[in-house]
Design a protein around this motif. Structure first.
Motif, PDB file in Angstrom:
ATOM      1  N   ARG A 120       0.839  -1.218   0.000  1.00 54.16           N
ATOM      2  CA  ARG A 120       0.000   0.000   0.000  1.00 54.16           C
ATOM      3  C   ARG A 120       0.869   1.261   0.000  1.00 54.16           C
ATOM      4  N   GLU A 121       1.925   1.267   0.828  1.00 56.60           N
ATOM      5  CA  GLU A 121       2.817   2.431   0.869  1.00 56.60           C
ATOM      6  C   GLU A 121       3.513   2.641  -0.476  1.00 56.60           C
ATOM      7  N   MET A 122       3.923   1.533  -1.134  1.00 53.57           N
ATOM      8  CA  MET A 122       4.541   1.672  -2.466  1.00 53.57           C
ATOM      9  C   MET A 122       3.573   2.294  -3.456  1.00 53.57           C
ATOM     10  N   SER A 123       2.287   1.853  -3.394  1.00 46.24           N
ATOM     11  CA  SER A 123       1.286   2.396  -4.316  1.00 46.24           C
ATOM     12  C   SER A 123       1.095   3.886  -4.102  1.00 46.24           C
ATOM     13  N   LEU A 124       1.024   4.308  -2.809  1.00 46.72           N
ATOM     14  CA  LEU A 124       0.886   5.749  -2.518  1.00 46.72           C
ATOM     15  C   LEU A 124       2.132   6.512  -2.953  1.00 46.72           C
ATOM     16  N   SER A 125       3.334   5.932  -2.722  1.00 50.41           N
ATOM     17  CA  SER A 125       4.564   6.606  -3.142  1.00 50.41           C
ATOM     18  C   SER A 125       4.627   6.735  -4.653  1.00 50.41           C
ATOM     19  N   LEU A 126       4.116   5.716  -5.375  1.00 52.52           N
ATOM     20  CA  LEU A 126       4.098   5.789  -6.830  1.00 52.52           C
ATOM     21  C   LEU A 126       3.270   6.975  -7.310  1.00 52.52           C
ATOM     22  N   VAL A 127       2.105   7.194  -6.681  1.00 59.00           N
ATOM     23  CA  VAL A 127       1.229   8.301  -7.101  1.00 59.00           C
ATOM     24  C   VAL A 127       1.877   9.640  -6.778  1.00 59.00           C
ATOM     25  N   MET A 128       2.580   9.739  -5.632  1.00 62.32           N
ATOM     26  CA  MET A 128       3.155  11.009  -5.194  1.00 62.32           C
ATOM     27  C   MET A 128       4.584  11.223  -5.680  1.00 62.32           C
ATOM     28  N   SER A 129       5.152  10.289  -6.488  1.00 60.10           N
ATOM     29  CA  SER A 129       6.547  10.424  -6.909  1.00 60.10           C
ATOM     30  C   SER A 129       6.724  11.644  -7.793  1.00 60.10           C
ATOM     31  N   PRO A 130       7.908  12.338  -7.658  1.00 60.61           N
ATOM     32  CA  PRO A 130       8.096  13.598  -8.385  1.00 60.61           C
ATOM     33  C   PRO A 130       8.530  13.443  -9.829  1.00 60.61           C
ATOM     34  N   ASN A 131       9.038  12.261 -10.265  1.00 56.38           N
ATOM     35  CA  ASN A 131       9.498  12.157 -11.643  1.00 56.38           C
ATOM     36  C   ASN A 131       9.335  10.736 -12.145  1.00 56.38           C
ATOM     37  N   GLU A 132       9.554  10.551 -13.464  1.00 56.98           N
ATOM     38  CA  GLU A 132       9.315   9.275 -14.105  1.00 56.98           C
ATOM     39  C   GLU A 132      10.328   8.218 -13.662  1.00 56.98           C
ATOM     40  N   ASP A 133      11.604   8.622 -13.493  1.00 53.36           N
ATOM     41  CA  ASP A 133      12.628   7.648 -13.117  1.00 53.36           C
ATOM     42  C   ASP A 133      12.314   7.023 -11.763  1.00 53.36           C
ATOM     43  N   TYR A 134      11.892   7.835 -10.834  1.00 48.07           N
ATOM     44  CA  TYR A 134      11.561   7.321  -9.499  1.00 48.07           C
ATOM     45  C   TYR A 134      10.342   6.405  -9.565  1.00 48.07           C
ATOM     46  N   ARG A 135       9.388   6.748 -10.447  1.00 41.55           N
ATOM     47  CA  ARG A 135       8.204   5.885 -10.584  1.00 41.55           C
ATOM     48  C   ARG A 135       8.573   4.509 -11.106  1.00 41.55           C
ATOM     49  N   LYS A 136       9.503   4.472 -12.065  1.00 43.87           N
ATOM     50  CA  LYS A 136       9.891   3.178 -12.617  1.00 43.87           C
ATOM     51  C   LYS A 136      10.501   2.294 -11.535  1.00 43.87           C
ATOM     52  N   THR A 137      11.312   2.890 -10.667  1.00 40.61           N
ATOM     53  CA  THR A 137      11.916   2.115  -9.572  1.00 40.61           C
ATOM     54  C   THR A 137      10.831   1.557  -8.648  1.00 40.61           C
ATOM     55  N   ILE A 138       9.836   2.400  -8.335  1.00 43.49           N
ATOM     56  CA  ILE A 138       8.759   1.953  -7.442  1.00 43.49           C
ATOM     57  C   ILE A 138       7.928   0.859  -8.115  1.00 43.49           C
ATOM     58  N   GLU A 139       7.684   0.989  -9.426  1.00 48.32           N
ATOM     59  CA  GLU A 139       6.897  -0.032 -10.137  1.00 48.32           C
ATOM     60  C   GLU A 139       7.589  -1.389 -10.084  1.00 48.32           C
ATOM     61  N   VAL A 140       8.920  -1.410 -10.198  1.00 50.89           N
ATOM     62  CA  VAL A 140       9.665  -2.675 -10.108  1.00 50.89           C
ATOM     63  C   VAL A 140       9.486  -3.287  -8.719  1.00 50.89           C
ATOM     64  N   ASP A 141       9.574  -2.421  -7.674  1.00 54.69           N
ATOM     65  CA  ASP A 141       9.386  -2.917  -6.300  1.00 54.69           C
ATOM     66  C   ASP A 141       7.980  -3.464  -6.094  1.00 54.69           C
ATOM     67  N   ILE A 142       6.978  -2.803  -6.712  1.00 55.73           N
ATOM     68  CA  ILE A 142       5.586  -3.267  -6.578  1.00 55.73           C
ATOM     69  C   ILE A 142       5.423  -4.645  -7.207  1.00 55.73           C
ATOM     70  N   MET A 143       6.017  -4.872  -8.387  1.00 52.11           N
ATOM     71  CA  MET A 143       5.892  -6.170  -9.055  1.00 52.11           C
ATOM     72  C   MET A 143       6.522  -7.277  -8.197  1.00 52.11           C
ATOM     73  N   LYS A 144       7.694  -6.990  -7.605  1.00 48.41           N
ATOM     74  CA  LYS A 144       8.341  -8.006  -6.780  1.00 48.41           C
ATOM     75  C   LYS A 144       7.501  -8.317  -5.543  1.00 48.41           C
ATOM     76  N   GLN A 145       6.962  -7.266  -4.925  1.00 47.00           N
ATOM     77  CA  GLN A 145       6.148  -7.452  -3.717  1.00 47.00           C
ATOM     78  C   GLN A 145       4.896  -8.265  -4.043  1.00 47.00           C
ATOM     79  N   LYS A 146       4.255  -7.993  -5.191  1.00 46.29           N
ATOM     80  CA  LYS A 146       3.048  -8.733  -5.588  1.00 46.29           C
ATOM     81  C   LYS A 146       3.366 -10.215  -5.817  1.00 46.29           C
ATOM     82  N   GLU A 147       4.533 -10.499  -6.427  1.00 46.75           N
ATOM     83  CA  GLU A 147       4.892 -11.896  -6.663  1.00 46.75           C
ATOM     84  C   GLU A 147       5.082 -12.647  -5.340  1.00 46.75           C
ATOM     85  N   ARG A 148       5.749 -11.983  -4.366  1.00 48.77           N
ATOM     86  CA  ARG A 148       5.937 -12.646  -3.073  1.00 48.77           C
ATOM     87  C   ARG A 148       4.601 -12.883  -2.363  1.00 48.77           C
ATOM     88  N   LEU A 149       3.730 -11.871  -2.421  1.00 45.69           N
ATOM     89  CA  LEU A 149       2.431 -12.019  -1.765  1.00 45.69           C
ATOM     90  C   LEU A 149       1.572 -13.068  -2.469  1.00 45.69           C
TER      91      LEU A 149
END
Length: 559
Positions: free
Chosen positions: A64-93
């Motif tokens: 949930r925190e990653m999803s909120l950080s993705l929406v509030m991220s200031p630039n595209e590069d940071y969003r891409k990093t968060i999206e990768v973390d979200i995919m890994k977290q979803k696979e583990r869950l």
């Protein structure tokens, strides 16, 4: 009792207590074996609760925190990093939830789909939609899944409570045995301890009262503390005599330091009023205060000259920056006037040549003469109106006002339109609805003109084929976006972080001052409470200005 030293009093008290502790330890050792067995049962029950917390609830909160950080991220590069973390977290869950019951897994699939939809909004550059979705639908699915996990956790806790109740029943009988033993030993220790500690406590209270008087003197600086008087012949009496000597010496030093502090306060008040002639004259007892006296007097000696020197430097720098900005704006204005006047001057010249030719061939009649004069007057009026438009454009706004954003944009466009046409640059302006902001309309138009002029210069200098500049407005929930885009090739990566710095320019020294975009940033962010950003696209540069809408601009102004 008064003549016995404290260490012997305490030794007697501790001896009685030690004997009682040995008896209790023997009984407690027997009970501990049973407690270990009972604790093992409770621990096994709690493991299931901890397993849910560590492998499901905490990772879900992290997602949930990653999803909120993705929406509030200031630039595209940071969003891409968060999206990768979200995919890994979803696979583990996903692997963890497959181990639970099907109902809980269904709740998980619903929430995972919500996270994917939030990422989809951001991939489509629909930030506002992503923000609303993540705080409404996705949040509801998150709490539904969390409540389901808490229900499972609650079931595990209920089972642990049931086991614990059984353990309590078996331990109840042992509790009474220990209670009787503890009561008997405690009574013995209490009686001996009371007799021994009563005298010690009474002496300590007298010491405490003496120290309280001293600390009260430190706070009020009014009545000197009284000496501490003890009649016992133990260590506490020696302590009271030592404290009396220290307190008397400290009181004398404090009184001297108080005089120094009062003098220092008087000097500071004089400094606040601009009087730099005051100096510290009182002498302090503390070494630090004596050093402070020397430092303060030396600082005051240099303060006035340094203040005047710094004020002069800053004033000269601000005057130079403003003057350069005015000269740069004047140069741009003269160039744009030249483009605006080029065609009218050509028409005026053609009319005069026709009049000369007809006069030479005696073909000049009154009607033609009157028509030509009227056309000349009309051209002259147009040229005069152009000068008036430029004069009004560069006249600063005195106070903030609510203005229509598209009108200010059109004013800036009209100044630059002839120059854009001369350089063959295609310009488009798109507005969907009326949008109002609170600020300075002339300054905003000047800031927009700086960006458009930079884009025009880049397209012309780089000789871009099919050059274009696009200006469009978007209205969000609380903010208005002004977007300026061109196909001039963009800004070099090494210049991107410095593009808004004063005196920084990528043009030749004779072609740019490096203050246009700096003044633009000051107008947008300092004067109008907005934000300006720039990034490169595939074809060029994209400037984004974010201003509060009119109802939110009032709040910003009042804050």
């Amino acid at each position: 009792m008064k003549k016995i030293q404290i260490k012997y009093k305490l030794f007697l008290l501790f001896s009685v207590s030690f004997i009682g502790m040995l008896i209790l330890a023997e009984r407690s050792f027997k009970l501990s074996q049973e407690n270990i067995s009972n604790a093992t049962t409770i621990f096994e029950n709690s493991q299931s609760t901890q397993h849910l917390q560590e492998n499901y609830i905490e990772p879900i909160n992290a997602l949930r925190e990653m999803s909120l950080s993705l929406v509030m991220s200031p630039n595209e590069d940071y969003r891409k990093t968060i999206e990768v973390d979200i995919m890994k977290q979803k696979e583990r869950l996903e692997e963890n939830f497959l181990k639970l019951d099907s109902k809980t897994y269904d709740f998980w699939k619903v929430y995972a789909s919500s996270v994917e939809k939030t990422c989809g909004y951001l991939a489509a550059h629909f930030e506002e939609g992503a923000f609303v979705y993540v705080n409404s639908i996705e949040r509801d699915h998150y709490y539904a899944l969390l409540n389901r996990l808490k229900a499972l956790q609650h079931d595990a806790v209920n089972q642990a409570e049931h086991n614990f109740a059984d353990i309590q029943t078996s331990a109840q009988a042992l509790k009474y045995e220990l209670a009787i033993l503890i009561l008997a030993l405690s009574s013995l220790v209490f009686t001996v301890g009371y007799l021994l500690s009563n005298h010690i406590v009474s002496s300590i209270l007298k010491l405490q009262e003496g120290l309280k008087d001293f600390f009260g003197y430190l706070e009020t600086k009014s009545v000197s503390p009284k000496p501490i008087e003890l009649t016992s012949r133990d260590e506490l009496e020696d302590m009271s005599q030592l404290l009396n000597r220290s307190i008397a010496k400290a009181s004398a030093n404090i009184e001297q330091d108080i005089v120094f502090v009062e003098d220092a306060i008087s000097v500071v008040n004089d400094l606040k009023m601009g009087k730099l002639s005051s100096r510290l004259h009182a002498t302090a007892q503390a070494q630090e205060l004596r050093l402070l006296k020397d430092v303060v007097n030396a600082m005051i000696d240099n303060l006035e000259s340094k203040i005047n020197e710094e004020i002069f430097k800053r004033s000269e720098q601000e005057k130079l920056l403003i003057q350069q900005s005015k000269l740069a704006s004047m140069g741009e204005m003269i160039g744009n006037i030249a483009h605006q006047w080029r065609q009218p001057l050509g028409e005026l010249s053609a009319l005069l040549i026709n009049l000369q030719v007809k006069h030479e061939f005696n073909d000049l009649d009154d009607a033609y003469m009157l028509t030509s004069i009227q056309q000349c007057v009309k051209i002259n009026a147009f040229m005069s109106g152009t000068i008036s438009d430029f004069q009004n454009f560069f006249k600063p706004s005195k106070e903030k006002e609510v203005f229509e954003i598209s009108e200010a944009c059109e004013r800036a466009i009209s100044i630059l339109q002839a120059s854009l046409k001369y350089h063959g640059i295609e310009f488009s302006f798109d507005i969907s609805e009326k949008m109002e902001v609170l600020g300075y309309p002339n300054e905003f138009a000047q800031a927009l003109l700086n960006i458009l002029s930079n884009s025009k210069d880049v397209l012309s200098e780089r000789e871009i084929s099919n050059p274009f500049i696009r200006l469009y407005l978007k209205k969000g929930y609380k903010y208005i976006l002004i977007v300026i885009e061109d196909n001039g090739g963009g800004i070099a990566s090494e210049h991107m972080d410095r593009i808004f710095e004063p005196y920084f320019t990528t043009k030749y020294a004779k072609q740019g001052t490096g203050i246009g975009l700096y003044m633009t940033k000051m107008i947008i962010e300092n004067n109008m409470g907005g934000v300006i950003n720039v990034k490169n696209t595939e074809s060029g540069a994209l400037f984004t200005i974010k201003l509060p809408s009119v109802m939110d601009a009032d709040t910003v102004d009042l804050a």
